[in-house]
Design a protein around this motif. Structure first.
Motif, PDB file in Angstrom:
ATOM      1  N   THR A 134       0.854  -1.187   0.000  1.00 12.86           N
ATOM      2  CA  THR A 134       0.000   0.000   0.000  1.00 12.86           C
ATOM      3  C   THR A 134       0.888   1.235   0.000  1.00 12.86           C
ATOM      4  O   THR A 134       2.119   1.139   0.056  1.00 12.86           O
ATOM      5  N   GLU A 135       0.260   2.404  -0.019  1.00 12.53           N
ATOM      6  CA  GLU A 135       1.027   3.649   0.031  1.00 12.53           C
ATOM      7  C   GLU A 135       1.828   3.775   1.323  1.00 12.53           C
ATOM      8  O   GLU A 135       2.776   4.542   1.402  1.00 12.53           O
ATOM      9  N   GLN A 136       1.472   2.983   2.335  1.00 17.57           N
ATOM     10  CA  GLN A 136       2.206   3.007   3.597  1.00 17.57           C
ATOM     11  C   GLN A 136       3.622   2.448   3.460  1.00 17.57           C
ATOM     12  O   GLN A 136       4.459   2.625   4.340  1.00 17.57           O
ATOM     13  N   HIS A 137       3.897   1.767   2.353  1.00 18.65           N
ATOM     14  CA  HIS A 137       5.194   1.125   2.163  1.00 18.65           C
ATOM     15  C   HIS A 137       6.071   1.870   1.163  1.00 18.65           C
ATOM     16  O   HIS A 137       7.055   1.320   0.656  1.00 18.65           O
ATOM     17  N   GLU A 138       5.742   3.124   0.922  1.00 20.86           N
ATOM     18  CA  GLU A 138       6.461   3.907  -0.079  1.00 20.86           C
ATOM     19  C   GLU A 138       7.960   3.977   0.195  1.00 20.86           C
ATOM     20  O   GLU A 138       8.787   3.850  -0.715  1.00 20.86           O
ATOM     21  N   LYS A 139       8.331   4.155   1.451  1.00 17.27           N
ATOM     22  CA  LYS A 139       9.750   4.325   1.790  1.00 17.27           C
ATOM     23  C   LYS A 139      10.570   3.058   1.552  1.00 17.27           C
ATOM     24  O   LYS A 139      11.791   3.126   1.386  1.00 17.27           O
ATOM     25  N   MET A 140       9.912   1.908   1.548  1.00 15.04           N
ATOM     26  CA  MET A 140      10.659   0.665   1.355  1.00 15.04           C
ATOM     27  C   MET A 140      10.375   0.042  -0.021  1.00 15.04           C
ATOM     28  O   MET A 140      10.733  -1.102  -0.264  1.00 15.04           O
ATOM     29  N   TYR A 141       9.753   0.817  -0.900  1.00 18.27           N
ATOM     30  CA  TYR A 141       9.350   0.295  -2.202  1.00 18.27           C
ATOM     31  C   TYR A 141      10.539  -0.274  -2.977  1.00 18.27           C
ATOM     32  O   TYR A 141      10.469  -1.378  -3.531  1.00 18.27           O
ATOM     33  N   ASP A 142      11.643   0.470  -3.036  1.00 17.98           N
ATOM     34  CA  ASP A 142      12.800   0.020  -3.809  1.00 17.98           C
ATOM     35  C   ASP A 142      13.337  -1.306  -3.278  1.00 17.98           C
ATOM     36  O   ASP A 142      13.738  -2.181  -4.058  1.00 17.98           O
ATOM     37  N   SER A 143      13.351  -1.449  -1.957  1.00 15.78           N
ATOM     38  CA  SER A 143      13.838  -2.706  -1.369  1.00 15.78           C
ATOM     39  C   SER A 143      12.899  -3.857  -1.687  1.00 15.78           C
ATOM     40  O   SER A 143      13.340  -4.976  -1.990  1.00 15.78           O
ATOM     41  N   LEU A 144      11.594  -3.595  -1.623  1.00 16.30           N
ATOM     42  CA  LEU A 144      10.610  -4.633  -1.937  1.00 16.30           C
ATOM     43  C   LEU A 144      10.708  -5.066  -3.392  1.00 16.30           C
ATOM     44  O   LEU A 144      10.613  -6.258  -3.715  1.00 16.30           O
ATOM     45  N   GLU A 145      10.906  -4.091  -4.268  1.00 13.49           N
ATOM     46  CA  GLU A 145      10.938  -4.386  -5.711  1.00 13.49           C
ATOM     47  C   GLU A 145      12.106  -5.281  -6.087  1.00 13.49           C
ATOM     48  O   GLU A 145      12.071  -5.990  -7.100  1.00 13.49           O
ATOM     49  N   LYS A 146      13.154  -5.282  -5.260  1.00 15.57           N
ATOM     50  CA  LYS A 146      14.295  -6.152  -5.523  1.00 15.57           C
ATOM     51  C   LYS A 146      13.965  -7.614  -5.208  1.00 15.57           C
ATOM     52  O   LYS A 146      14.661  -8.524  -5.657  1.00 15.57           O
ATOM     53  N   VAL A 147      12.914  -7.818  -4.408  1.00 17.23           N
ATOM     54  CA  VAL A 147      12.504  -9.180  -4.044  1.00 17.23           C
ATOM     55  C   VAL A 147      11.558  -9.766  -5.081  1.00 17.23           C
ATOM     56  O   VAL A 147      11.715 -10.910  -5.524  1.00 17.23           O
ATOM     57  N   ALA A 148      10.548  -8.965  -5.475  1.00 12.09           N
ATOM     58  CA  ALA A 148       9.523  -9.439  -6.423  1.00 12.09           C
ATOM     59  C   ALA A 148       8.742  -8.230  -6.929  1.00 12.09           C
ATOM     60  O   ALA A 148       8.818  -7.137  -6.342  1.00 12.09           O
ATOM     61  N   PRO A 149       7.979  -8.383  -8.009  1.00 13.59           N
ATOM     62  CA  PRO A 149       7.137  -7.279  -8.477  1.00 13.59           C
ATOM     63  C   PRO A 149       6.193  -6.819  -7.368  1.00 13.59           C
ATOM     64  O   PRO A 149       5.613  -7.637  -6.654  1.00 13.59           O
ATOM     65  N   VAL A 150       6.062  -5.508  -7.217  1.00 13.24           N
ATOM     66  CA  VAL A 150       5.239  -4.921  -6.161  1.00 13.24           C
ATOM     67  C   VAL A 150       4.010  -4.266  -6.784  1.00 13.24           C
ATOM     68  O   VAL A 150       4.128  -3.464  -7.714  1.00 13.24           O
ATOM     69  N   ILE A 151       2.839  -4.608  -6.272  1.00 14.04           N
ATOM     70  CA  ILE A 151       1.597  -3.951  -6.683  1.00 14.04           C
ATOM     71  C   ILE A 151       1.086  -3.164  -5.488  1.00 14.04           C
ATOM     72  O   ILE A 151       0.875  -3.716  -4.408  1.00 14.04           O
ATOM     73  N   THR A 152       0.908  -1.869  -5.690  1.00 14.69           N
ATOM     74  CA  THR A 152       0.479  -0.975  -4.616  1.00 14.69           C
ATOM     75  C   THR A 152      -0.971  -0.565  -4.812  1.00 14.69           C
ATOM     76  O   THR A 152      -1.346  -0.090  -5.891  1.00 14.69           O
ATOM     77  N   LEU A 153      -1.787  -0.764  -3.790  1.00 12.19           N
ATOM     78  CA  LEU A 153      -3.175  -0.316  -3.809  1.00 12.19           C
ATOM     79  C   LEU A 153      -3.387   0.686  -2.682  1.00 12.19           C
ATOM     80  O   LEU A 153      -2.695   0.645  -1.672  1.00 12.19           O
ATOM     81  N   ASN A 154      -4.346   1.584  -2.862  1.00 11.77           N
ATOM     82  CA  ASN A 154      -4.616   2.637  -1.892  1.00 11.77           C
ATOM     83  C   ASN A 154      -5.530   2.131  -0.783  1.00 11.77           C
ATOM     84  O   ASN A 154      -6.583   1.544  -1.054  1.00 11.77           O
ATOM     85  N   THR A 155      -5.143   2.372   0.467  1.00 17.99           N
ATOM     86  CA  THR A 155      -5.910   1.839   1.593  1.00 17.99           C
ATOM     87  C   THR A 155      -7.326   2.396   1.644  1.00 17.99           C
ATOM     88  O   THR A 155      -8.273   1.673   1.946  1.00 17.99           O
ATOM     89  N   LYS A 156      -7.500   3.686   1.359  1.00 20.04           N
ATOM     90  CA  LYS A 156      -8.832   4.285   1.422  1.00 20.04           C
ATOM     91  C   LYS A 156      -9.765   3.672   0.387  1.00 20.04           C
ATOM     92  O   LYS A 156     -10.943   3.427   0.666  1.00 20.04           O
TER      93      LYS A 156
END
Length: 326
Positions: A134-156
């Motif tokens: 989610t948007e709550q993980h913006e700061k760690m997005y680059d690290s996550l993307e190195k593990v696997a494709p990341v799909i971000t959805l909005n919590t609201k």
């Protein structure tokens, strides 16, 4: 557990209720990813590969059906279980596994840690095909993307509309038809419940959330349970306490609860599982003077009712209709 509850309170009451309710429904829809639809008609989504545009505007090509999903926010496991696809790993697993509709459903899932700051090492260890963030993980997005494709959805978007949530996740994992079946069944059940509760038209209802027996919130417009209970077309069409409208109504002092005049109260939250807290409440003169208490019309629902997903809505629907059906 206190840390988990504190985070969940912040998410549900502040992000979901306060922030979400400050926008009109049309505005909420416009912020949703373009790849999704809220119509009830079946979509002509190709099998595989398929391209998904997430809430960050990123286009993710999904080559084949994901087999291992890492769920980093509390609503993903619920939606995935509703679609018959439990995640390979989930944050806050211990708490989520305690919810009525997820007991035994996450046994095979790995614990990924705190939902705001999940463990990269644990995510890496399960080898996910897709990471649901989610948007709550913006700061760690680059690290996550190195593990696997990341799909971000909005919590609201997901918290404000359970149908949108299940349809969107279904597109990611290729369970579009299953999502429509879940939605159709749920809406049929809601319609049946609304008809059964028509004799309740003259009696008012208040939904009150409390975790600790000290702070109480009368849930208002924008909360998924409120919509379920009071919406005339997509909910049960019940009558809310006329003194409580708008978003969320928190009493700064317990005595404020004396203003609740509803004929029925649904008390929701962790307090309902704590015998000592309930005993203290039942010894209170303020509580015992409430209209609903005098009438013996206090109904309990635990935390399972307030996550905003399809299984939470189903849980709340069953509890409300069972309690009020005459």
């Amino acid at each position: 557990m206190p840390k988990i509850k504190s985070l969940l309170i912040s998410t549900l009451l502040l992000a979901g209720i306060l922030a979400g309710c400050n926008q009109a429904p049309a505005e909420n829809k416009s912020s949703a990813p373009e790849s999704t639809s809220t119509s009830t008609a079946k979509t002509d989504t190709p099998a595989w590969p398929r391209t998904f545009k997430d809430s960050l505007g990123k286009e993710i090509v999904i080559e084949k059906k994901p087999e291992k999903l890492a769920a980093l926010w509390y609503f993903y496991p619920e939606i995935l279980v509703a679609l018959g696809e439990p995640p390979a790993g989930s944050t806050e697993k211990e708490f989520l596994a305690s919810l009525a509709y997820l007991k035994g459903k996450l046994d095979s899932a790995e614990e990924l840690g705190d939902k705001v700051s999940p463990s990269i090492e644990k995510i890496l260890s399960i080898g996910p095909d897709i990471i649901l963030a989610t948007e709550q993980h913006e700061k760690m997005y680059d690290s996550l993307e190195k593990v696997a494709p990341v799909i971000t959805l909005n919590t609201k978007d997901i918290y404000n509309d359970w149908q949108y949530g299940i349809r969107t996740v279904a597109k990611i994992i290729g369970k579009d038809d299953e999502a429509e079946k879940v939605i159709d069944k749920m809406m049929n059940d809601i319609t049946t419940g609304r008809e059964a509760l028509k004799p309740m038209a003259g009696e008012s209802v208040a939904l009150i959330l409390s975790w600790d027996g000290k702070t109480f919130n009368v849930l208002g417009e924008g909360n998924p349970v409120y919509k379920l209970a009071f919406d005339k077309e997509k909910g049960l069409g019940l009558t809310p306490d006329h003194k409580f409208t708008g978003t969320n109504n928190e009493f700064t002092a317990f005595e404020g609860i004396s203003t609740v005049q509803a004929d029925h109260i649904f008390l929701i939250g962790d307090i309902t599982k704590k015998e000592a807290l309930m005993n203290d409440l039942q010894q209170s003169k303020v509580w015992n003077n409430l209209n609903a208490v005098k009438k013996g019309n206090v109904h309990l629902m635990d935390t399972s009712a307030i996550t905003g997903g399809p299984l939470a809505i189903q849980y709340a629907l069953q509890n409300i209709t069972d309690a009020l059906r005459k």
